[in-house]
Write a protein that holds these residues in place. Structure first.
Motif, PDB file in Angstrom:
ATOM      1  N   GLU A 259       0.863  -1.179   0.000  1.00  0.00           N
ATOM      2  CA  GLU A 259       0.000   0.000   0.000  1.00  0.00           C
ATOM      3  C   GLU A 259       0.904   1.235   0.000  1.00  0.00           C
ATOM      4  OE1 GLU A 259      -3.343   0.182   0.109  1.00  0.00           O
ATOM      5  OE2 GLU A 259      -3.941  -1.869   0.635  1.00  0.00           O
TER       6      GLU A 259
ATOM      7  N   LYS B 273       1.243   4.055   1.513  1.00  0.00           N
ATOM      8  CA  LYS B 273       0.702   4.761   2.673  1.00  0.00           C
ATOM      9  C   LYS B 273       1.820   5.242   3.568  1.00  0.00           C
ATOM     10  CE  LYS B 273      -3.627   2.310   3.721  1.00  0.00           C
ATOM     11  NZ  LYS B 273      -4.076   1.223   4.582  1.00  0.00           N
TER      12      LYS B 273
ATOM     13  N   ALA C  73       8.850   2.326   6.589  1.00  0.00           N
ATOM     14  CA  ALA C  73       9.415   2.121   7.931  1.00  0.00           C
ATOM     15  C   ALA C  73       9.047   0.736   8.456  1.00  0.00           C
ATOM     16  CB  ALA C  73       8.920   3.201   8.883  1.00  0.00           C
ATOM     17  N   LYS C  74       7.824   0.277   8.166  1.00  0.00           N
ATOM     18  CA  LYS C  74       7.418  -1.055   8.646  1.00  0.00           C
ATOM     19  C   LYS C  74       8.255  -2.140   7.983  1.00  0.00           C
ATOM     20  CE  LYS C  74       2.722  -0.481  10.411  1.00  0.00           C
ATOM     21  NZ  LYS C  74       2.125   0.848  10.279  1.00  0.00           N
TER      22      LYS C  74
ATOM     23  N   GLN D 234      11.596 -17.221   5.817  1.00  0.00           N
ATOM     24  CA  GLN D 234      11.042 -16.397   6.893  1.00  0.00           C
ATOM     25  C   GLN D 234      10.862 -14.950   6.443  1.00  0.00           C
ATOM     26  OE1 GLN D 234       9.874 -16.255  10.187  1.00  0.00           O
ATOM     27  NE2 GLN D 234       9.505 -18.429   9.872  1.00  0.00           N
TER      28      GLN D 234
ATOM     29  N   LYS E 243       7.752 -14.772   4.419  1.00  0.00           N
ATOM     30  CA  LYS E 243       6.553 -14.927   5.247  1.00  0.00           C
ATOM     31  C   LYS E 243       6.311 -13.680   6.099  1.00  0.00           C
ATOM     32  CE  LYS E 243       6.570 -19.967   6.035  1.00  0.00           C
ATOM     33  NZ  LYS E 243       6.897 -20.925   7.108  1.00  0.00           N
ATOM     34  N   GLN E 244       7.387 -13.168   6.667  1.00  0.00           N
ATOM     35  CA  GLN E 244       7.226 -11.987   7.523  1.00  0.00           C
ATOM     36  C   GLN E 244       6.764 -10.784   6.709  1.00  0.00           C
ATOM     37  OE1 GLN E 244       7.295 -11.850  10.745  1.00  0.00           O
ATOM     38  NE2 GLN E 244       8.383 -13.684  11.405  1.00  0.00           N
TER      39      GLN E 244
ATOM     40  N   ASN F 156       4.963 -10.911   4.024  1.00  0.00           N
ATOM     41  CA  ASN F 156       3.559 -11.194   3.732  1.00  0.00           C
ATOM     42  C   ASN F 156       2.654 -10.875   4.909  1.00  0.00           C
ATOM     43  OD1 ASN F 156       2.222 -12.099   1.424  1.00  0.00           O
ATOM     44  ND2 ASN F 156       3.590 -13.869   1.329  1.00  0.00           N
ATOM     45  N   LYS F 157       3.204 -11.062   6.097  1.00  0.00           N
ATOM     46  CA  LYS F 157       2.401 -10.885   7.316  1.00  0.00           C
ATOM     47  C   LYS F 157       2.062  -9.413   7.568  1.00  0.00           C
ATOM     48  CE  LYS F 157       2.770 -12.205  12.191  1.00  0.00           C
ATOM     49  NZ  LYS F 157       3.620 -12.957  13.138  1.00  0.00           N
ATOM     50  N   LEU F 158       2.889  -8.514   7.055  1.00  0.00           N
ATOM     51  CA  LEU F 158       2.582  -7.091   7.249  1.00  0.00           C
ATOM     52  C   LEU F 158       1.234  -6.776   6.615  1.00  0.00           C
ATOM     53  CD1 LEU F 158       6.054  -5.452   6.447  1.00  0.00           C
ATOM     54  CD2 LEU F 158       5.038  -5.854   8.703  1.00  0.00           C
ATOM     55  N   ILE F 159       0.432  -6.021   7.348  1.00  0.00           N
ATOM     56  CA  ILE F 159      -0.925  -5.741   6.891  1.00  0.00           C
ATOM     57  C   ILE F 159      -0.914  -4.976   5.562  1.00  0.00           C
ATOM     58  CG2 ILE F 159      -3.120  -4.632   7.553  1.00  0.00           C
ATOM     59  CD1 ILE F 159      -2.306  -6.821   9.555  1.00  0.00           C
ATOM     60  N   ASP F 160       0.070  -4.114   5.365  1.00  0.00           N
ATOM     61  CA  ASP F 160       0.093  -3.269   4.167  1.00  0.00           C
ATOM     62  C   ASP F 160       0.748  -3.939   2.960  1.00  0.00           C
ATOM     63  OD1 ASP F 160      -1.231  -1.091   5.317  1.00  0.00           O
ATOM     64  OD2 ASP F 160       0.613  -0.384   6.256  1.00  0.00           O
ATOM     65  N   THR F 161       1.142  -5.192   3.114  1.00  0.00           N
ATOM     66  CA  THR F 161       1.747  -5.900   1.986  1.00  0.00           C
ATOM     67  C   THR F 161       0.662  -6.583   1.164  1.00  0.00           C
ATOM     68  OG1 THR F 161       3.703  -6.335   3.292  1.00  0.00           O
ATOM     69  CG2 THR F 161       3.392  -7.694   1.358  1.00  0.00           C
ATOM     70  N   ILE F 162       0.658  -6.298  -0.142  1.00  0.00           N
ATOM     71  CA  ILE F 162      -0.343  -6.941  -1.001  1.00  0.00           C
ATOM     72  C   ILE F 162       0.209  -8.243  -1.568  1.00  0.00           C
ATOM     73  CG2 ILE F 162      -1.903  -6.579  -2.981  1.00  0.00           C
ATOM     74  CD1 ILE F 162      -2.199  -4.258  -1.140  1.00  0.00           C
TER      75      ILE F 162
END
Lengths: 577, 162
Positions: free
Chosen positions: B10, B12, B17-18, B59, B62-63, B65-71
């Protein structure tokens, strides 16, 4: 109609079904508290420290399964919640933390009480938001609750600048959430499930490891049915305690550093582990190379990053325990493993975890906890601090129900137990809630005695007082030549520096006097020093519906056993007969 | 080994930073990271070059992918893709001729973008290995400054899945 940001926030919280907020006011959140002042549907609990607020929201969430909500002001108010947020994050607890922020125009100017809260909490939240536009506020709240309470649950922080709270706009609450990057998988892959259950039925020595995922997805009933059908021995991690009835003969107890002999031996010698909602934490696995050396591993977890992170997995099943366990049950038959079950039983019988309480000796902490377990018949919510008290509470209380143990497993937060117990008591005013504490950790959030007194929250604090930071002292005794560096809580300037342990009457007076302290807060306090008093005091105090502090002066150098030293294989157990 | 990971996120506040914070807090390495808007201003694409063994890269993906803003996370390492990087290399002119350096640059399809009495700046584009080779080659002349973009990558058409 136009509403202020603060009104929109509160209306949005109501839409999410929030009935309680643990909140501490401050400059930039006054507009929010002003709205809450007239709000009938949301109860505001004022703690005495923002860390207390965060742990209360956590305890509320763990006990009830609902999202816990806390509210703090910018700067120090916000940073005080950090330990509580990290605690919830490690244990996957659904929480929404709302922090005030300085006005948007001031952000980045080192304004009074400004701190980059989104930056600070980035690694300890599931997600976080800084609200930059009032028109995004209601959508942000909706998304925060959705993210916190779905998938692998966790804390979500919303940072709200004061100008957003004071601004005005039309209130519209979104019907549904649209997050393109967030679609947690609930259904397990049917092929994997079939394959896994085939592998289970072919195993000669299988073990089930049940973790916190079963509790957080409310799958304990389904899990118990599954175990009844397949009849495979079960070990439950610290956060998984309560997922199975401890009276079930298949239950092996807790594994790991302070786990039972039978659980650790079963894991070491098994040929298959079926792990459900557990993440192979280092306190469970011990030395990784020696963990379950010959076992195949089936791992059911909602978080793909948990799979093959530390222990290699043969059959991964990504999904929700609540959805997957009934599918496992459908595909499983009773395992023909009589010999293995008898071996597990034999280990248990030959190497029980035990302690000896002499009728006229010092009070043993294990005895106190067993008595609480007996007297309440397990129908009680137990929260713990961290250290020896936590491990004894895990070992000697029999958790019959899910959500009956609230404990900081991943982060190991001293000072967690009391505020968490208060949060649970708010959620369940009629339940018996006890905090099993040590004399060290209770002092980390003892200010919340005021909260208990003022809201009449009848939590019982059980202080197991040994005058030490007991778990560290135990490590010093076993691995550092009894050099009790900074672990004696009675030590003062006049103590001999070489003191290596109990001095008895030569020791200084204990500070504080917990009984007097309880009284200072208007709460009843009792000190128990004789074994003979333990049961009668507990009978009197546990069921009286009033907050109280019950201090047990216990055997000073009692250790938590069994114990696997850090870095050793889990079958290298100390303190076993 | 090096892995090239393409991440659609995203567009945003705070997303970079995330992603960067994820790498630092989990001890993963970033060799290079580029980011820019896509054709849809709601999304940005990052190309991250990282290194680690297979387990770590698994990992990392996967990590991310786990971020909410990753499509979407795509590992381009083992699929056919095109990639390029841009660099500016400023070289000292003291004690040697400008034409010597320009000749070398031409071999690498580089071009001079800034010329002064004391130095020459060359723009060079291509695979990171080509840029490395050029930098090694001109090192003896004295490099004043290097600015590299980090590589960008995109899978070839035959590898695009829907």
């Amino acid at each position: 109609m136009e509403l202020t940001g603060a009104q929109i926030l509160v209306e949005s919280l109501k839409k999410e079904g929030v009935d309680t907020i643990f909140g501490y006011p401050g400059g930039v959140v006054i507009p929010i508290f002003d709205v809450l002042f007239d709000e009938k549907d949301i109860k505001v609990i004022l703690p005495r420290h923002e860390q207390g607020a965060a742990h209360m929201a956590d305890g509320y969430a763990r006990a009830s399964g609902k999202v816990g909500v806390c509210l703090a002001t910018s700067g120090p108010g916000a940073t005080n919640t950090v330990t509580g947020i990290a605690t919830a994050n490690m244990d996957s607890i659904p929480m929404v933390i709302i922090t005030g922020q300085v006005a948007s125009s001031m952000i980045g100017n080192d304004a009074f009480q400004e701190v980059d809260m989104v930056g600070i909490t980035r690694p300890i939240t599931k997600h976080n938001f800084l609200v930059k536009d009032i028109n995004e506020l209601s959508k942000t709240v909706k998304e925060a609750f959705h993210i916190a309470n779905t998938g692998r649950k966790g804390p979500v922080l919303i940072d709200i600048p004061v100008d957003i709270s004071k601004g005005k706009t039309e209130f519209k609450y979104p019907e549904k959430v649209e997050l393109r990057g967030y679609n947690p998988n609930y259904e397990g892959h049917p092929g994997q499930i079939k394959k896994a259950m085939k592998m289970l039925s072919n195993a000669k020595r299988p073990v089930i490891m049940a973790g916190g995922g079963i509790i957080s997805s409310d799958a304990a009933d389904d899990f118990r049915k599954f175990v009844d059908k397949c009849k495979v021995p079960v070990t439950t991690t610290l956060l998984g305690l309560g997922s199975i009835d401890p009276d079930n003969p298949l239950w092996l107890g807790m594994p790991g550093m302070h786990g039972t002999y039978q659980a650790n031996y079963a894991l070491t010698e098994c040929d298959l582990i079926l792990s459900v909602g557990a993440r192979f934490d280092d306190r469970v696995t011990g030395k990784l190379d020696a963990f379950a050396p010959i076992a195949k591993v089936i791992h059911v977890d909602i978080d793909p990053t948990s799979i093959s992170k530390s222990v290699g997995v043969d059959i991964p099943i990504v999904g929700d325990a609540k959805t997957i366990i009934p599918e496992l049950t459908k595909n499983v038959k009773e395992c023909k493993i009589d010999d293995w079950r008898s071996l597990c039983k034999k280990w248990e019988e030959e190497h029980p975890s035990k302690y000896i309480q002499s009728p006229d000796g010092d009070i043993k902490p294990q005895f106190v906890i067993e008595k609480i377990s007996e007297l309440t018949k397990g129908d009680c919510i137990v929260s713990t601090e961290v250290g020896q008290n936590q491990m004894w509470a895990a070992q000697y209380f029999r958790y019959k129900n899910p959500r009956s143990l609230l404990t900081s497993g991943g982060l190991g937060t001293m000072g967690y137990g009391y505020p968490a117990a208060l949060g649970a008591q708010v959620a369940f005013p009629d339940k018996i809630v006890v905090d099993i504490a040590g004399d060290g950790s209770i002092q980390m959030n003892i200010q919340e005695l005021a909260t208990a007194a003022l809201y009449n929250l009848p939590v019982k604090i059980i202080i197991l007082n040994n005058g030490y930071l007991g778990m560290v002292r135990q490590w010093q005794e076993l691995f550092f030549d009894r050099r009790y560096s900074s672990t004696c809580l009675l030590k003062d300037d006049e103590c001999p520096p070489e003191c290596k342990g109990v001095q008895g009457s030569e020791c200084h007076k204990y500070i504080p006097d917990f009984v007097a302290l309880a009284k200072a807060y208007g709460i009843s306090g009792v000190r128990v020093t004789e074994v003979g008093q333990v049961e009668s005091v507990l009978k009197e105090e546990l069921f009286n519906g009033k907050p109280s502090v019950i201090e047990f002066v216990i055997s000073r150098e009692e250790n938590v056993f069994p114990m696997v030293p850090a870095g050793k294989a889990i079958n290298e157990i100390m303190g076993m007969a | 080994m090096l892995s090239t990971i393409s991440v659609l996120v995203e567009n945003k506040f705070g997303v970079l930073a995330k992603v960067a914070g994820l790498f630092s807090s989990r001890g993963y390495n970033i060799k290079s990271l580029t980011v820019g808007e896509t054709e849809d201003p709601n999304f940005s694409r990052m190309t991250i070059v990282t290194h680690g063994d297979e387990k770590i890269i698994e990992q990392v993906k996967k990590q991310l992918n786990k971020l909410i803003d990753t499509i979407k996370v795509s590992d381009l390492t083992h699929i056919d893709h095109v990639e390029t990087e841009l660099a500016f290399v400023r070289i000292n002119l003291k004690g040697h001729s400008r034409s010597e350096i320009l000749d070398l640059s031409h071999v690498f399809e580089g071009r001079a973008v800034d010329v002064g009495p004391r130095s020459l700046c060359v723009e060079i584009k291509g695979k990171p290995s080509k840029i490395n080779a050029f930098i090694e080659l001109v090192k003896p002349y004295g490099i004043i400054d290097v600015t590299r973009t980090g590589k960008i990558a995109i899978p070839r058409e035959m590898n695009i899945s829907d």
